[in-house]
Design a protein around this motif. Structure first.
Motif, short mmCIF file in Angstrom:
data_model
loop_
_atom_site.label_atom_id
_atom_site.label_comp_id
_atom_site.label_asym_id
_atom_site.label_seq_id
_atom_site.Cartn_x
_atom_site.Cartn_y
_atom_site.Cartn_z
N THR A 205 0.84 -1.21 0.00
CA THR A 205 0.00 0.00 0.00
C THR A 205 0.87 1.25 0.00
O THR A 205 0.63 2.19 -0.78
CB THR A 205 -0.96 0.00 1.21
N SER A 206 1.89 1.27 0.83
CA SER A 206 2.82 2.41 0.86
C SER A 206 3.60 2.51 -0.44
O SER A 206 3.84 3.61 -0.95
CB SER A 206 3.79 2.28 2.04
N LEU A 207 3.98 1.37 -0.99
CA LEU A 207 4.70 1.35 -2.26
C LEU A 207 3.83 1.95 -3.37
O LEU A 207 4.29 2.79 -4.15
CB LEU A 207 5.08 -0.09 -2.61
N TYR A 208 2.55 1.56 -3.43
CA TYR A 208 1.64 2.09 -4.45
C TYR A 208 1.41 3.58 -4.26
O TYR A 208 1.34 4.33 -5.23
CB TYR A 208 0.30 1.35 -4.43
N LEU A 209 1.31 4.01 -3.01
CA LEU A 209 1.14 5.43 -2.73
C LEU A 209 2.37 6.23 -3.16
O LEU A 209 2.25 7.28 -3.80
CB LEU A 209 0.87 5.64 -1.23
N ALA A 210 3.56 5.72 -2.86
CA ALA A 210 4.79 6.41 -3.26
C ALA A 210 4.93 6.44 -4.78
O ALA A 210 5.33 7.46 -5.36
CB ALA A 210 6.01 5.72 -2.62
N ALA A 211 4.60 5.34 -5.44
CA ALA A 211 4.67 5.29 -6.90
C ALA A 211 3.67 6.26 -7.52
O ALA A 211 3.99 6.98 -8.47
CB ALA A 211 4.40 3.87 -7.40
N SER A 212 2.49 6.32 -6.95
CA SER A 212 1.46 7.22 -7.45
C SER A 212 1.86 8.68 -7.27
O SER A 212 1.72 9.51 -8.18
CB SER A 212 0.14 6.94 -6.73
N ALA A 213 2.37 9.02 -6.10
CA ALA A 213 2.79 10.40 -5.83
C ALA A 213 3.96 10.79 -6.72
O ALA A 213 4.00 11.92 -7.24
CB ALA A 213 3.17 10.55 -4.35
N SER A 214 4.89 9.89 -6.94
CA SER A 214 6.02 10.18 -7.82
C SER A 214 5.57 10.41 -9.25
O SER A 214 6.02 11.34 -9.92
CB SER A 214 7.03 9.02 -7.78
N ALA A 215 4.66 9.58 -9.72
CA ALA A 215 4.14 9.73 -11.07
C ALA A 215 3.37 11.03 -11.22
O ALA A 215 3.51 11.75 -12.22
CB ALA A 215 3.24 8.55 -11.43
N GLU A 216 2.57 11.37 -10.23
CA GLU A 216 1.78 12.60 -10.27
C GLU A 216 2.67 13.84 -10.28
O GLU A 216 2.34 14.85 -10.91
CB GLU A 216 0.80 12.66 -9.10
N PHE A 217 3.79 13.79 -9.58
CA PHE A 217 4.74 14.89 -9.57
C PHE A 217 5.13 15.26 -11.01
O PHE A 217 5.07 16.42 -11.41
CB PHE A 217 5.98 14.50 -8.75
N PHE A 218 5.51 14.27 -11.79
CA PHE A 218 5.92 14.51 -13.18
C PHE A 218 4.73 14.78 -14.09
O PHE A 218 4.82 15.58 -15.03
CB PHE A 218 6.76 13.34 -13.70
N ALA A 219 3.61 14.13 -13.81
CA ALA A 219 2.42 14.33 -14.63
C ALA A 219 1.94 15.78 -14.55
O ALA A 219 1.52 16.37 -15.55
CB ALA A 219 1.32 13.37 -14.18
N ASP A 220 2.01 16.37 -13.37
CA ASP A 220 1.57 17.76 -13.21
C ASP A 220 2.52 18.74 -13.87
O ASP A 220 2.10 19.79 -14.36
CB ASP A 220 1.37 18.09 -11.74
N ILE A 221 3.80 18.42 -13.92
CA ILE A 221 4.75 19.25 -14.65
C ILE A 221 4.40 19.23 -16.14
O ILE A 221 4.48 20.26 -16.82
CB ILE A 221 6.20 18.79 -14.39
N ALA A 222 4.01 18.07 -16.63
CA ALA A 222 3.61 17.95 -18.04
C ALA A 222 2.30 18.69 -18.32
O ALA A 222 2.13 19.27 -19.40
CB ALA A 222 3.48 16.48 -18.42
N LEU A 223 1.39 18.70 -17.37
CA LEU A 223 0.09 19.34 -17.54
C LEU A 223 0.15 20.86 -17.42
O LEU A 223 -0.56 21.57 -18.14
CB LEU A 223 -0.89 18.81 -16.48
N ALA A 224 0.97 21.39 -16.53
CA ALA A 224 0.94 22.80 -16.15
C ALA A 224 0.93 23.80 -17.30
O ALA A 224 0.13 24.74 -17.28
CB ALA A 224 2.08 23.11 -15.17
N PRO A 225 1.80 23.67 -18.32
CA PRO A 225 1.78 24.67 -19.39
C PRO A 225 0.45 24.76 -20.13
O PRO A 225 -0.04 25.85 -20.43
CB PRO A 225 2.90 24.21 -20.33
N MET A 226 -0.14 23.61 -20.40
CA MET A 226 -1.41 23.61 -21.14
C MET A 226 -2.56 24.08 -20.25
O MET A 226 -3.48 24.75 -20.71
CB MET A 226 -1.71 22.21 -21.69
N GLU A 227 -2.51 23.76 -18.97
CA GLU A 227 -3.54 24.22 -18.04
C GLU A 227 -3.49 25.74 -17.92
O GLU A 227 -4.53 26.41 -17.89
CB GLU A 227 -3.34 23.56 -16.67
N ALA A 228 -2.28 26.30 -17.89
CA ALA A 228 -2.14 27.76 -17.81
C ALA A 228 -2.73 28.43 -19.06
O ALA A 228 -3.44 29.43 -18.96
CB ALA A 228 -0.66 28.13 -17.65
N ALA A 229 -2.44 27.87 -20.22
CA ALA A 229 -2.99 28.42 -21.46
C ALA A 229 -4.50 28.27 -21.50
O ALA A 229 -5.22 29.21 -21.89
CB ALA A 229 -2.35 27.72 -22.67
#
Length: 173
Positions: free
Chosen positions: A109-133
């Motif tokens: 459960t902790s492993l899945y949470l850490a993997a999810s949080a790590s993935a979301e960190f990079f996913a939001d960096i990818a999303l941010a420019p288009m969300e701003a526009a």
């Protein structure tokens, strides 16, 4: 029996494609609702309710006005989905290998949470420019009507920072 080997490049690619389809398409489908919601937040006097917001938008911009921001939404959330689904599997395997098979199971459960949080960190960096526009297109009348108009204007006015001002709130979300 399986379409590909677990942990292979094809596996990660299929996970990423699943993310593109599930995030990019679904967020784009609700652009009209998101547009009205954003406008209600920015100008509550003009956009008093959801139904009023739809009415005002159609009266001022026509039915096509409800699609404002569809391109950055599709591109941004497709990129977010690609990173979220693909990197989740990458980090899940990486962290599981670091812990070892028995600990990975015990602490899954902790492993899945850490993997999810790590993935979301990079996913939001990818999303941010288009969300701003998207937000500028939808909430600042006359600023830009398309992604091709918004991106160079944002960069000329504020530089690269214009595209990443919203990344911390995305992480908090």
């Amino acid at each position: 029996e399986y379409s590909c080997e677990y942990g292979s490049l094809k596996f990660y690619a299929l996970c990423g494609v699943g993310g593109v389809l599930s995030c990019g398409l679904t967020h784009t489908a609700v652009v009209p609702l998101d547009l009205v919601k954003c406008r209600m937040q920015v100008d509550p006097q003009k956009y008093k309710s959801i139904f009023n917001g739809f009415s005002v938008t159609v009266n001022e911009d026509g039915v096509r006005g409800l699609a404002k921001g569809w391109a950055p939404t599709f591109i941004g959330y497709s990129m977010q989905g690609l990173c979220k689904f693909g990197f989740y599997e990458v980090f899940k395997i990486l962290y599981g290998n670091m812990l070892g098979e028995e600990n990975a199971y015990l602490w899954r459960t902790s492993l899945y949470l850490a993997a999810s949080a790590s993935a979301e960190f990079f996913a939001d960096i990818a999303l941010a420019p288009m969300e701003a526009a998207k937000v500028r297109i939808q909430t600042q009348p006359g600023y830009a009507n398309t992604l091709r108009q918004a991106l160079p204007k944002m960069f000329a006015e504020e530089g690269i920072w214009a595209f990443y001002k919203g990344v911390a709130p995305l992480w908090m979300r």
